[in-house]
Design an enzyme around this catalytic site. Structure first.
Site, mmCIF file in Angstrom:
data_model
loop_
_atom_site.group_PDB
_atom_site.id
_atom_site.type_symbol
_atom_site.label_atom_id
_atom_site.label_comp_id
_atom_site.label_asym_id
_atom_site.label_seq_id
_atom_site.Cartn_x
_atom_site.Cartn_y
_atom_site.Cartn_z
ATOM 1 N N TRP A 134 -3.004 -12.281 -15.019
ATOM 2 C CA TRP A 134 -4.143 -13.722 -15.336
ATOM 3 C C TRP A 134 -5.890 -13.281 -15.167
ATOM 4 O O TRP A 134 -6.015 -12.398 -14.672
ATOM 5 C CB TRP A 134 -3.657 -14.822 -14.186
ATOM 6 C CG TRP A 134 -4.143 -16.208 -14.736
ATOM 7 C CD1 TRP A 134 -4.535 -16.608 -15.619
ATOM 8 C CD2 TRP A 134 -4.522 -16.882 -13.740
ATOM 9 N NE1 TRP A 134 -5.242 -17.945 -15.447
ATOM 10 C CE2 TRP A 134 -5.247 -17.729 -13.984
ATOM 11 C CE3 TRP A 134 -4.624 -16.507 -12.032
ATOM 12 C CZ2 TRP A 134 -6.408 -19.403 -13.755
ATOM 13 C CZ3 TRP A 134 -5.149 -17.515 -11.720
ATOM 14 C CH2 TRP A 134 -5.650 -18.516 -11.894
ATOM 15 N N ASP A 215 1.754 -15.080 -6.327
ATOM 16 C CA ASP A 215 1.205 -16.653 -7.334
ATOM 17 C C ASP A 215 2.765 -17.490 -8.130
ATOM 18 O O ASP A 215 3.116 -16.016 -8.983
ATOM 19 C CB ASP A 215 0.415 -15.209 -8.557
ATOM 20 C CG ASP A 215 -0.594 -16.746 -9.356
ATOM 21 O OD1 ASP A 215 0.004 -17.603 -9.346
ATOM 22 O OD2 ASP A 215 -1.106 -16.403 -9.833
ATOM 23 N N LYS A 251 1.517 -27.252 -13.721
ATOM 24 C CA LYS A 251 2.895 -26.792 -14.378
ATOM 25 C C LYS A 251 4.081 -27.769 -14.354
ATOM 26 O O LYS A 251 4.280 -28.693 -15.507
ATOM 27 C CB LYS A 251 2.669 -25.576 -14.796
ATOM 28 C CG LYS A 251 1.961 -25.181 -16.119
ATOM 29 C CD LYS A 251 0.506 -24.549 -15.738
ATOM 30 C CE LYS A 251 -0.117 -23.519 -16.052
ATOM 31 N NZ LYS A 251 -1.469 -23.256 -15.525
#
Length: 405
Positions: A134, A215, A251
């Protein structure tokens, strides 16, 4: 009048924002932006989960709810249930009081607090992140004063995991180094290790004395099952070793704008956990003092209520299943056009993103001629693809691959 700020230089172009702006400025009525990592409905609209609406209505009707400051570490029940969600109902680490969880500003804020804590209290200054990873990971850890290195992850030839390269690089990392691992639905590649591979990763991380920092931005988005998507993290926690976990509810609950997440640190003893928490509070206090209450209240309301929790898992699985369906439809459409190459990686990858294998020239051609926008490394957000746009996307990919090598 002279400017005190005249020496400020312009920031380098952000690769994601530049695509967003280009799509925004495109006057074509059928343009498609596949660069943003946010779930959309079949109609291309943001989705607010029904269970989130119910939770907000319940909070609005609760006359005892107020808008006072939260403690520095956040809403206590939110922290408890967030840890339970990722670590499991029967976590020995939780039962032994070896776990510290604090509410943070979504996944980014959780990573940032964790990075700042490690920079102050961990002797090893190097952090290893996947190549690619990311785009914000290197900035977060560099800003905290850590040195970022990369370990091999993506194999462009197979469009899959470079597992041997990953193990070799982790095995060569200095003892005590930090290693960033994405729990599931890897961003940007959509490629996750198998459980057997995760076990080998765990063994080499522990044998080398590396400190894993997970993460966990997409729990439930890879398989549609919250427990399945947490298995990689639970492997590391069950061996009794230390690890850090950054959680996000952006999300899986659709709470993007609420900026709600948590940082969990699993320690080796209750005494260590108590010291770690005291230092985490010193990191947070000058950074933002106290986290926001609304998003935490929504999450807590859902996680505490068994009926709401069940409703959430159903809606979450619906989102995950739709993304899986879009992968299948796109793969079939590409095959139907006789597009050169093997495109099976699209259905093998998991989660919100797909690393298509398209190069920058092909991506730019698709934007210019088909008004389809994605990041220049060929990453697309499958959450932005719909049954209506699959033919347009498949046509563009076919044209790009056949016309530009």
């Amino acid at each position: 009048m002279s400017s005190i700020l005249s020496n400020v230089l312009p920031a380098p172009e952000d690769p994601v924002l530049s695509v967003i702006f280009a799509c925004r400025d495109d006057p074509c009525p059928v343009k498609l932006n596949l660069s943003v990592g946010a779930y959309q409905t079949e109609e291309g609209k943001p989705l607010v989960l029904e269970v989130v609406r119910k939770a907000e209505q319940q909070l609005a009707n609760d006359l005892y709810c107020d808008k006072g400051y939260l403690p520095i570490d956040g809403l206590a029940d939110f922290n408890k249930f967030s840890a339970k969600l990722i670590l499991g109902d029967d976590s020995h680490a939780v039962k032994e009081n070896r776990v510290v969880t604090i509410q943070c500003l979504s996944g980014t804020g959780s990573l940032r607090v964790g990075a700042e804590f490690l920079a102050k209290h961990h002797q090893q200054r190097v952090v290893f992140v996947p190549n690619p990873t990311w785009g914000n990971h290197p900035f977060i850890f560099t800003l905290a004063g850590l040195s970022v290195e990369y370990f091999r992850y993506y194999d462009p030839h197979t469009r899959g995991l470079d597992f041997e390269g990953m193990l070799e690089d982790l095995g060569a990392a200095p003892s005590g180094a930090l290693v960033v691992l994405q729990a599931c639905a890897h961003n940007p590649t959509g490629i996750d290790p198998t459980l057997e591979q995760w076990e080998q990763i765990r063994q080499i991380v522990r044998s080398k004395g590396l400190l894993p920092f997970f993460d966990n931005a997409y729990q439930g988005f890879a398989s549609g099952n919250l427990d399945s998507d947490a298995q990689s993290v639970r492997m590391f926690v069950s061996d009794g070793g230390e690890c850090l976990i950054a959680q996000s509810f952006a999300k899986n609950m659709g709470l993007y704008g609420e900026r709600i997440g948590a940082l969990t640190i699993v320690c080796t003893s209750e005494d260590v956990a108590r010291k770690v928490k005291s230092q985490l509070l010193l990191v947070v206090r000058p950074m933002y003092l106290t986290p926001p209450i609304h998003g935490a209240s929504i999450v807590t309301t859902i996680l505490k209520n068994s009926d709401m929790y069940k409703d959430w898992t159903i809606e979450l699985k619906g989102m995950a299943d739709r993304i899986i369906s879009m992968r299948q439809q796109l793969h079939e459409a590409i095959q139907a056009r006789g597009t050169p190459g093997d495109w099976s990686h699209i259905i093998k990858q998991r989660g919100m993103f797909s690393f298509t294998g398209l190069n920058e020239k092909q991506v730019r051609m698709m934007a210019k001629e088909y008004h389809i926008y994605m990041t220049y490394d060929g990453r697309i957000s499958m959450a932005g693809v719909s049954s209506k746009t699959v033919p347009q996307l498949a046509d563009a990919i076919h044209a790009a691959v056949t016309r530009i090598p």
